[in-house]
Scaffold this motif. Structure first.
Motif, short mmCIF file in Angstrom:
data_model
loop_
_atom_site.label_atom_id
_atom_site.label_comp_id
_atom_site.label_asym_id
_atom_site.label_seq_id
_atom_site.Cartn_x
_atom_site.Cartn_y
_atom_site.Cartn_z
N ARG A 64 -28.44 27.15 24.96
CA ARG A 64 -29.45 27.41 25.34
C ARG A 64 -30.26 28.08 24.95
O ARG A 64 -30.74 29.66 25.40
CB ARG A 64 -28.93 28.03 26.96
CG ARG A 64 -28.29 26.13 27.76
CD ARG A 64 -28.26 27.18 29.23
NE ARG A 64 -27.65 26.16 30.08
CZ ARG A 64 -28.78 25.37 30.95
NH1 ARG A 64 -29.89 24.75 30.68
NH2 ARG A 64 -27.92 24.28 31.53
N GLY A 65 -30.34 28.50 23.58
CA GLY A 65 -30.87 29.49 22.76
C GLY A 65 -30.76 30.57 22.86
O GLY A 65 -31.31 31.57 22.55
N LEU A 66 -29.54 30.64 23.51
CA LEU A 66 -29.07 32.23 23.40
C LEU A 66 -27.76 32.45 22.84
O LEU A 66 -27.56 32.07 22.36
CB LEU A 66 -27.87 32.64 25.20
CG LEU A 66 -29.77 32.64 25.78
CD1 LEU A 66 -28.72 32.50 27.51
CD2 LEU A 66 -30.96 33.56 25.82
N LEU A 67 -28.06 33.51 21.72
CA LEU A 67 -26.72 34.39 20.90
C LEU A 67 -25.67 35.27 21.72
O LEU A 67 -25.62 35.02 22.73
CB LEU A 67 -27.03 35.37 20.18
CG LEU A 67 -28.45 34.91 18.81
CD1 LEU A 67 -28.70 36.29 18.53
CD2 LEU A 67 -28.62 33.99 17.90
N GLY A 68 -24.66 35.38 21.02
CA GLY A 68 -23.28 35.14 21.71
C GLY A 68 -23.28 36.90 22.33
O GLY A 68 -23.38 36.89 23.87
N TRP A 69 -24.46 37.81 21.93
CA TRP A 69 -23.88 38.93 22.97
C TRP A 69 -25.04 38.64 24.21
O TRP A 69 -24.46 39.77 25.22
CB TRP A 69 -25.00 40.13 21.88
CG TRP A 69 -26.46 39.47 22.00
CD1 TRP A 69 -26.74 38.88 20.69
CD2 TRP A 69 -27.68 40.48 22.76
NE1 TRP A 69 -28.27 38.80 21.00
CE2 TRP A 69 -28.96 39.42 22.73
CE3 TRP A 69 -27.77 40.80 23.91
CZ2 TRP A 69 -30.28 39.98 23.62
CZ3 TRP A 69 -29.19 41.31 24.83
CH2 TRP A 69 -29.96 40.16 24.14
N SER A 70 -25.56 38.03 24.77
CA SER A 70 -25.96 37.00 25.69
C SER A 70 -25.74 37.10 26.56
O SER A 70 -25.61 37.34 28.18
CB SER A 70 -27.67 36.49 25.09
OG SER A 70 -28.18 37.50 24.91
N TRP A 71 -24.85 36.09 26.18
CA TRP A 71 -23.34 35.12 26.91
C TRP A 71 -22.62 36.06 27.38
O TRP A 71 -21.80 36.47 28.49
CB TRP A 71 -22.83 33.95 26.00
CG TRP A 71 -23.96 32.86 26.45
CD1 TRP A 71 -24.23 32.40 25.21
CD2 TRP A 71 -24.86 32.53 27.63
NE1 TRP A 71 -25.08 31.35 25.82
CE2 TRP A 71 -25.34 30.90 26.76
CE3 TRP A 71 -23.93 32.41 28.71
CZ2 TRP A 71 -26.01 30.60 27.52
CZ3 TRP A 71 -24.38 31.66 29.22
CH2 TRP A 71 -25.79 30.36 28.84
N ILE A 72 -22.64 37.33 26.33
CA ILE A 72 -21.09 37.97 26.76
C ILE A 72 -21.98 38.87 28.10
O ILE A 72 -20.74 38.94 28.85
CB ILE A 72 -20.99 39.47 26.08
CG1 ILE A 72 -20.24 39.07 24.18
CG2 ILE A 72 -20.59 40.99 26.60
CD1 ILE A 72 -19.87 39.78 23.66
N PHE A 73 -22.80 39.56 28.29
CA PHE A 73 -23.31 39.83 29.23
C PHE A 73 -23.36 39.14 30.94
O PHE A 73 -23.69 39.32 31.81
CB PHE A 73 -24.72 40.64 28.87
CG PHE A 73 -24.84 41.76 28.27
CD1 PHE A 73 -24.35 43.23 28.46
CD2 PHE A 73 -25.65 42.37 27.18
CE1 PHE A 73 -23.90 44.36 27.58
CE2 PHE A 73 -25.56 42.99 26.09
CZ PHE A 73 -24.45 44.22 26.44
N ILE A 74 -24.09 38.12 30.42
CA ILE A 74 -24.77 37.54 31.82
C ILE A 74 -22.99 37.17 32.15
O ILE A 74 -22.83 37.05 33.34
CB ILE A 74 -24.88 35.40 30.56
CG1 ILE A 74 -26.53 36.13 30.90
CG2 ILE A 74 -24.79 34.86 31.59
CD1 ILE A 74 -27.00 34.61 30.29
N ILE A 75 -22.21 36.05 31.48
CA ILE A 75 -20.92 35.85 31.59
C ILE A 75 -20.34 36.93 32.38
O ILE A 75 -19.96 37.08 33.51
CB ILE A 75 -19.62 35.73 30.56
CG1 ILE A 75 -20.52 34.30 30.62
CG2 ILE A 75 -18.17 35.10 31.47
CD1 ILE A 75 -19.76 33.48 28.94
#
Length: 504
Positions: free
Chosen positions: A220-231
């Protein structure tokens, strides 16, 4: 102060309760007196007299309380630590153009808001009830952490980090204060160890989790660091909502205990360190007492000597490998630290001593940072990292429990511990700025300043021990001469009372 000598018919010989009564010089003759032992502690004076429990029955009761409180508190704290450190390795600094010291500044702003709001948060904990206050702030910081995964530039990152600091400020000092209302002072470090052990487990688990989440980079256009915070933010919200159903307020109102069990816990805690019980009602005097107590400021220096290295090594683990390998290499040091943390906590409570284990932790930090500041092979530096992580994490619960043991009066202890943790955590802000990009890969300045923190602790711990030993000896002499204080006067004096003994 004199007391009548005799044996209560409700207290058979050689029970743990009677031994505690003898230690406090509180043996009295009637159940009416026993009922007064729970007078208004935890805002409830309707409990029955405390029962006599055998040692095994008492252990069973504390296990029952542990199973209710510690798993959910540990899980909540684990999620507060999951976001620290690993996002940097997954493209945060690159995508947000955090050149120079921008990353360090963003970390610093979190600590500033965190430290400022810790003391006010502790003052409102009893008023707003722990079973509501702690879950609410957990849900709030989960929402903020989720939003952190959506920031697009540096100003947004700083703003969200400030908000995160405000939201998390009430949790750690609040939980530690909350535990002091439940557990006797020489059972406290193990419970703080259970709770804080979640932080060292988070250090291990977050490395594995970040490694797994790294495979979502680009989704969805997000890098790994974004998914770390979201999840991790969404998981924190879920844990916060769950905690609404599990957490309870105070021993006197805990419905998962029988009335007799509540009475015993209330009695045990109230007369844990005083022959007349603790002061329980708020007064501005408690704030003044905390602000003018020498031991709080000495303990702040000891706290900083552990927390500075703890945050330094948590936020910066420069192994010099690829991102994936670096994530995995963070796991073994934290597992080792968790094992040592529980060992230190159990032994410290059993021996009823805090300072020797803090010294052991400082010694490990001295070895670890001395290795890392040296010009040696990466494998040797990694070996030194085990000492850095374990020395800081394993000794941290003892630092917090030590001051908690030596402050009497519920509100003075709450204010004092918040000041202790709040000001002491500014060393985390310092640690966020001493590992500069231009100093890579050896980070001589950062390691040298961490050794400075360790040196402060090595000097301050014996100063505290000598002071406490001298005061305890003087109070022993005063007690032998006979006390001429009323119960109310002794209660107001708190840890300054002649019958109070400082933990060494």
């Amino acid at each position: 102060m004199s007391s009548e000598k005799g044996s209560s018919p409700s207290l058979p010989a050689k029970t743990s309760l009677e031994k505690d009564i003898e230690r406090c010089d509180l043996i009295e003759n009637s159940k009416d007196t026993a009922a007064r032992a729970i007078d208004n502690f935890g805002d409830d004076a309707t409990l029955p007299p405390p029962p006599a429990l055998t040692e095994e029955q008492e252990k069973k009761l504390w296990r029952k309380i542990d199973l209710r409180l510690m798993p959910i508190l540990s899980l909540m704290y684990l999620f507060s630590f999951l976001d620290r450190g690993n996002a940097k390795l997954q493209g945060l600094t690159t995508q947000l153009n955090l050149d120079g010291n921008k990353y360090n500044i963003a970390l610093t702003m979190y600590f500033i808001s965190y430290c400022i709001f810790e003391c006010p948060a502790n003052l409102v904990l009893k008023k707003f009830r722990p079973s509501r206050w702690l879950p609410v702030i957990t849900v709030v910081w989960g929402i903020i952490m989720t939003l952190m995964g959506l920031v697009k530039n540096y100003p947004q990152l700083v703003g969200v980090r400030v908000c995160l600091g405000v939201a998390e400020a009430g949790f750690f000092p609040g939980v530690v204060y909350y535990l002091t209302l439940w557990y006797p002072r020489h059972q406290l470090q193990l419970r703080i160890g259970y709770f804080f052990g979640a932080a060292s487990l988070a250090g291990a688990f977050s490395g594995l989790l970040a490694f797994a989440i790294s495979f979502m980079s680009g989704t969805r256009g997000l890098l790994g660091w974004s998914w770390i915070f979201i999840i991790e933010g969404c998981a924190t919200i879920a844990v916060g909502l769950l905690s609404f159903l599990i957490l309870v307020d105070f021993p006197a109102t805990a419905k998962f205990l029988t009335p007799e069990e509540r009475a015993f816990v209330v009695w045990k805690k109230k007369y844990d360190n005083s022959s007349v019980g603790e002061e329980e009602h708020f007064s501005a005097l408690h704030i003044i007492q905390a602000l003018t107590d020498w031991q709080i400021f000495l303990h702040i220096l000891i706290y900083m000597s552990i927390v500075g290295p703890l945050y330094g090594i948590t936020l910066f683990l420069p192994f010099g490998h690829t991102t994936a390998i670096s994530q995995l290499l963070t796991v073994p040091p934290y597992i080792f630290a968790t094992i040592l943390l529980y060992l230190f906590a159990r032994l410290s409570d059993r021996l009823k001593m805090r300072s020797p284990f803090i010294y052991l932790g400082l010694g490990m930090l001295l070895v670890g940072f001395s290795i890392n500041i040296s010009d040696v092979a990466p494998g040797v530096k990694y070996f030194g990292t085990f000492f850095c992580v374990a020395g800081s994490y394993a000794s941290y619960p003892g630092v917090v429990a030590w001051l908690g043991n030596n402050l009497a009066g519920q509100y003075k202890r709450g204010v004092g511990m918040a000041i202790h943790i709040g000001i002491g955590n500014f060393s985390g802000a310092i640690a966020s700025n001493i590992y500069r990009t231009q100093d890579s890969p050896r980070f001589i300045l950062g390691h040298a300043l961490e050794l400075m923190f360790v040196g402060i602790g090595i000097a301050c711990v014996p100063a505290a021990v000598i002071s406490y030993t001298r005061i305890n000896a003087n109070r022993e002499k005063e007690m032998q001469k006979g006390m001429s204080y009323s119960q109310e006067e002794l209660k107001k004096m708190g840890d300054r009372a002649p019958d109070f003994r400082y933990t060494i």
